[in-house]
Design a protein around this motif. Structure first.
Motif, PDB file in Angstrom:
ATOM      1  N   ASP A  56       0.856  -1.182   0.000  1.00 22.18           N
ATOM      2  CA  ASP A  56       0.000   0.000   0.000  1.00 22.18           C
ATOM      3  C   ASP A  56       0.902   1.245   0.000  1.00 22.18           C
ATOM      4  N   LYS A 107       3.200   0.173  10.025  1.00 28.71           N
ATOM      5  CA  LYS A 107       3.078   1.604   9.780  1.00 28.71           C
ATOM      6  C   LYS A 107       3.328   2.399  11.061  1.00 28.71           C
ATOM      7  N   ASP A 109      -0.737  -2.092  10.036  1.00 32.87           N
ATOM      8  CA  ASP A 109      -1.734  -1.607   9.106  1.00 32.87           C
ATOM      9  C   ASP A 109      -2.838  -2.628   8.855  1.00 32.87           C
TER      10      ASP A 109
HETATM   11 NA    NA Z   1      -2.979   0.736   4.066  1.00 32.44          NA
END
Ligand code: NA
Ligand code: NAD
Ligand code: NAD
Ligand code: NAD
Ligand code: NAD
Ligand code: NA
Lengths: 393, 393, 393, 393
Positions: free
Chosen positions: C250, C296, C322
């Motif tokens: 992502d 993250k 995440d």
């Molecule tokens: Na994400």
């Protein structure tokens, strides 16, 4: 920051503040003060003048910056209100977010050089100075093309000035003017300025000391303190994420992507040579964020790999004051360039690397970046083998 | 952490992990490896045995600690499951939160000494060792009375052992046993141990190297990196607040106020001598907090005063792995004490200060604490003036 | 994250993990479980299938993501290795950093729609499903032109499909296919997708529930928790600086400035409506930083003004995972859209705003953003006035 | 903080500051201001007097605290210098670190009560007040024995006063005096004070409103904002480590372990009832650290468990200003207790829980702690079902 430095010198003179932040204050060599032992000029012997695109007197400037507290502002007012910047050699194309009307009327590079040289001569005479140093504290310029022909030799540079070649930036105008006037030159900004073969060679030919570039004050200073320790303890740096938020005019200047690029260039290089391997995930961000004013904040997230390949993290949050860190370094640089001049040492001042994010090297080689090794180099140069003893603070 | 060190040596041997975290790995002197150049024993030549209150084999211990990942645990199992700790010389009065049944039956101090000495002799013979070093990695003991008469001279200490004087702590039992067996001794813990005149003098008399105390791994290591930089930049440290949270068994040991006191003692001293002035608001906290396990977290809030007396702050959050930082240092200490033994250098090993929070000094004077100066001392000792070149990592 | 959701459902079924992270787990209404009380489908009744540009089976995908731990990976393998994504409706122009060969061969938008519809029908039959929901978990697309004519009415959209109008994005293809098949649709991504008049109206006309957009998991979730408290205590938010570092795919997708813009759009809006005034210095950064993988990290620096105009700061550092935050929300959204379908409630599902950074509203008006008020709305919708009692955890 | 409140009211009156930090400022009900709609007394109608162990006038106090900036100090001086505290009812045994000579000469508890009551009557008459509220803003007392017989019933309390029973603390003297004078009483401190059956019953009998205890301003306020969100998202709180550093006189008071215990009591309880399960590793620290002055800093490390049992962390660093957060709440509490008096509502004011870390409940049951639910309760009480609309800020 220039204004903060001037105000600080005045407040020191008045005994209103102590010597915090001035790295050479109180040092002794063999029992004598550093000044006595080496001929370094005292803080109270410095006289300041300079150029700015903004023609306001320094009291007005200081009021706006909000760096001095109310009482300090009042104490420094009598001096600050008497100092008005001289018309500057600017070029909006090189620093889009900072403009001002206090400019040298002549627009060509050669004419700008002539105006700056005239100011230097006038100031030296008026103030009957024993020495003179030009320190670049202007807003960050955009990055020029360092490969441009006119930046490769002193002769090409001369021709470039005559041809008004725009590969020559305003900060180079000041640097060239200083060198040709026999005035030591230092560059506290990320602007390329004297860090081109043409000006390095010219400084060597003329025996004029030069130093730079980009004062090492906050996050990068910390980086050059921490990275040597990580190497020393064999903790592998897998990544280093650095972000900065600041809201002063320097932040505004860097809000222009062109100027920002200059800053990121000087910030990016310090890690790899200290560590001995490339850190691929070394990210540096600078964001203009007004609530912070001059109270810059730098946040670092460091990812380390240790024994058994296991991971660790360090976060550093430096809530600093940009000008408060920078101004005393600016003062010390001026004293040290002057001392080099007294000693007759021209060209790139290698031992001043301690002050800079991207120290100029005479031959473009990788400089030393580790803060403690830079400090040793400076102390060796200062005292020639004698031990420099730090003061009570 | 002892278990992690043993597992790490095995995983290194198997080529399953790299040398991250091992500060002396890959160093070279004049083109030769450090081992070749100096006679330093290689990682794969080390053989490990030892005592523990807990009699479980090291595989069971490692499973419980949760420091190795699943795959590493499996790789190290064949070795770890073969190592079982010898009965320890303990005393519940000195470490209330860590108990175990794997103890020397004899309870008197003299009898404990005899048991430990016998173990050392047996181990040396069984393994046909060229050298032997005893490293204290036991839980932190409470602080004894350092002024106790029996701790002042070797003779008084002998008498104390005979009289079963409880001013003598278990860690002193190990230290004394090592020294009298001619086995180099190092103390990775905050326990006072060999840092008393009686044992320092004994080590000098017998020509046995000793070193300690309290491995400098996380927060204190960072402190001795940052404080020199603050001094160098003349940023006055107005206060330094340090808190630590950890949830491993070391944390449990330190949850006993008596043991904690020992740790706080070694942590408190590093700042003032580096800075050159006392930091009155230097606060250090250690809290037992189980969710963290071995993943210790150290949070520092540093208050600085800079130019114009203006204030700045730095926060450092070190999310480290306690044993991962400590184990490789333990390994290096053993190699270096052995090298001192090879060189015939007895008494306090000043150049090993780099590894410790509270380096022992022969005369009780203030040691060097700045990490980079400690590193220079060690490198000088190692290579005698030749340059030690760091490896690719 | 889709893979994590599938694996999680399987591990739940196996009793290998608990219900942490699943907000609707264990809730009761009047003594009965939420499922019994409302008809909400149970976690173990869900069957999953889907499209992906990458044709690897889910076990290979999970191995690569590194979200599951080793043991969990092994436990879920039997199921994961049997699920292979169907050929996807992609368009490299909309998501430059994420590509793959598992694509619907037909390239025109109409043909893509037909392929997706066929998959839906086939899946429903094969699995003999009582209900079916399509949840968009694909990589973030770039922001299309929301004013494009073909996005304004269902009729224009139809024509756009036939004309292969590239204002229609891949995520709209899925949304349209679902709505026309009578399959509830939700959008967990920042892609515009169903949030255009054409598709909102279509959903209303067909009585198909739709919801979105952009799952509210980490930093933005925290923002909608903190901002209501600041307003409630009358602490004025002068500025809010948010940076995110992440190293999963992502993050890679968002490393493309075009996709990033979509994400920043959904992140930027939450503050002002909660606070009741515009926060001019609201800065949001997302940086791709590989050492972090799926872990993250979001760092927020918040500047507050309080009584007497005095300033305060809050820093929040969220070190999250995440997919771990997102996957359980994805599961709950599916259950809730299905329940809406059971209840015959079509069009925009206002009460699902709790799950999203930028909740769709039927008329484009500003949605509620405060997390606790969104929660009340959802609970009211679920239990119609009866009290929903949280479970033991 | 009392001084800050008084100065703030004056600066508001002068139009020198805005309403930041005052939660009820600018609220409207059905178009009318909250004051018009409910009879709530306006900020500019408040008149302040009070007791302090330190007899300095409030200007001198404010100078010392360093909370107001220079300009604000000057603007408030005319008022502050006219206010001098009345002799206080103190007892060094209950607050060892804060002493002063401005004390009621009579030492017995009954005599102290009489002196406080006389002050209340005198003040009410002199100022011709419509209403009167006594708010405890004194230093934190040590924790008394809540099970002491004299604290169980009004009658026993009376007897205790006569017998000079030292289970009765100074803060109880003020509370009792207020209640018997028909003066509403609120307790902003962690001292036990009115939170004993004797005084709760007395307040109910006399119909006098009481509220407390311990103003919820910084870290605990944040905790009651974050914890409901964690529950709502089903993120299990495995541990929560909170440390506070502060350097004002409140910090000095809490540097006495006896007073600290009171504070820790009120801080510890908020988590479990919000979350619905006990957080075993909930650690709270408060450390006196002078560089910080009134600029308290609270650091939280929160350990969460999410989907698949995986772990996440949040760190919150709140760099607040203690008195700046507290003073406006103190002002609002006074207005609200007065309104309760106007409405004739006596006894424990449940709807004021929003202001306190450890809200008193009439029957000692667990109070609501979630900030947003507390806010709803207050708004409901204020406007009786009508919607309270927040102002522009
Ligand atoms: Na994400
Ligand atoms: N910590 C620090 O403050 C720090 C550290 C390293 C480098 N620097 C660099 O130092 C420089 C000055 O920083 P500052 O904070 O004082 O910024 P500032 O914006 O306060 O001051 C810069 C001044 O330069 C003037 N200026 C711009 N172009 C000029 C020109 N061509 N000639 C003459 N004057 C010109 C501007 O009008 C302005 O007054 C910047 O380049 C900054 O990046 C600062
Ligand atoms: N980063 C670090 O891990 C670090 C840094 C500096 C110092 N230290 C110190 O190192 C020591 C070990 O730390 P650890 O994390 O390995 O702790 P640990 O609790 O995992 O191991 C200590 C072991 O010592 C054993 N023990 C206790 N008393 C003993 C005795 N009298 N004889 C023999 N064994 C005994 C215990 O049973 C335990 O197995 C502690 O004193 C710690 O303070 C550790
Ligand atoms: N906390 C979170 O994880 C979170 C929160 C909010 C929103 N989101 C959004 O959810 C989405 C998925 O996140 P992720 O972490 O799972 O990302 P991911 O990269 O792991 O997965 C996205 C998958 O979508 C596939 N894909 C891309 N385009 C496609 C198409 N047109 N058709 C079918 N498949 C396609 C990719 O091949 C990839 O496998 C992203 O848009 C992300 O921004 C995630
Ligand atoms: N954010 C906050 O400031 C905050 C939040 C919650 C609770 N509190 C509590 O509010 C109280 C006041 O805090 P502060 O910061 O104003 O402290 P402070 O030390 O500035 O003021 C307390 C004053 O009380 C006086 N005092 C002590 N004992 C007294 C007595 N028996 N009678 C009369 N006066 C007495 C002291 O002389 C001092 O002037 C403390 O108990 C504190 O814990 C403060
Ligand atoms: Na330890």
């Amino acid at each position: 920051m220039a204004t903060t430095a001037v105000a600080g010198l005045e407040l020191l003179r008045l005994g209103a503040v102590g010597a915090d932040g001035l790295p050479l204050a109180g040092l002794t060599v063999g029992g004598a003060s550093l000044e006595e032992a080496t001929g370094l000029v005292g803080y109270d012997e410095l006289v300041v003048g300079g150029w700015d695109l903004d023609g306001s007197d320094l009291y007005k400037a200081a009021e706006q910056h909000g760096v001095l507290d109310l009482r300090q502002l009042q104490q420094a007012e009598p001096l600050l209100s008497t100092i008005t910047p001289w018309p500057a050699a600017g070029d909006a194309d090189f620093c889009r977010n900072v403009t001002g009307g206090n400019v040298v009327l002549a627009e060509g590079r050669r004419a700008q050089v002539d105006a700056v040289r005239a100011d230097l001569r006038r100031f030296r005479e008026e103030q009957q100075l024993d020495g003179l140093v030009l320190l670049n504290l202007a807003s960050t310029e955009r990055w020029p093309d360092p490969a441009a022909a006119c930046l490769q030799t002193p002769e090409a540079f001369e021709a470039g000035l005559d041809a008004d070649d725009r590969a020559i930036t305003p900060s180079m105008v000041y640097a060239y003017a200083a060198i040709t006037e026999g005035v030591g030159y230092a560059n506290f900004t990320p602007s390329l300025s004297a860090d081109v073969p043409a000006l390095v060679q010219l400084a060597e030919q003329r025996g004029v000391p030069i130093a730079g570039k980009d004062g090492k004050t906050g996050q990068t200073m910390m980086k050059t303190v921490l990275a040597p320790a990580f190497r020393s303890r064999a903790l592998t740096v897998e990544g280093w994420y650095s972000t900065n938020i600041l809201g002063n005019r320097d932040g505004l200047a860097l809000d222009d992507p062109a100027s920002l690029e200059s800053k990121l260039q000087t910030k990016a290089k310090v890690l790899d040579s200290i560590l001995g391997y490339p850190v691929e995930d070394h990210v540096v961000r600078i964001d203009y964020y007004r609530p912070r004013g001059d109270q810059k904040e730098a946040w670092d997230a460091i990812d380390l790999v240790g024994f058994l390949g296991q991971r660790m993290q360090i976060k550093v949050d430096f809530q600093c004051r940009d000008s408060i860190l920078a101004a005393p370094l600016a003062v010390e640089i001026v004293r040290l360039v002057d001392l080099a001049q007294q000693r007759g040492e021209g060209g790139v001042q290698r031992h001043l690397g301690w002050f800079f994010k991207a120290p100029i090297t005479a031959d473009g080689s990788t400089p030393e970046h580790a803060l403690h090794r830079q400090e040793s180099e400076l102390m060796d140069w200062l005292a020639g083998g004698s031990v420099v003893v730090p003061g009570p603070r």
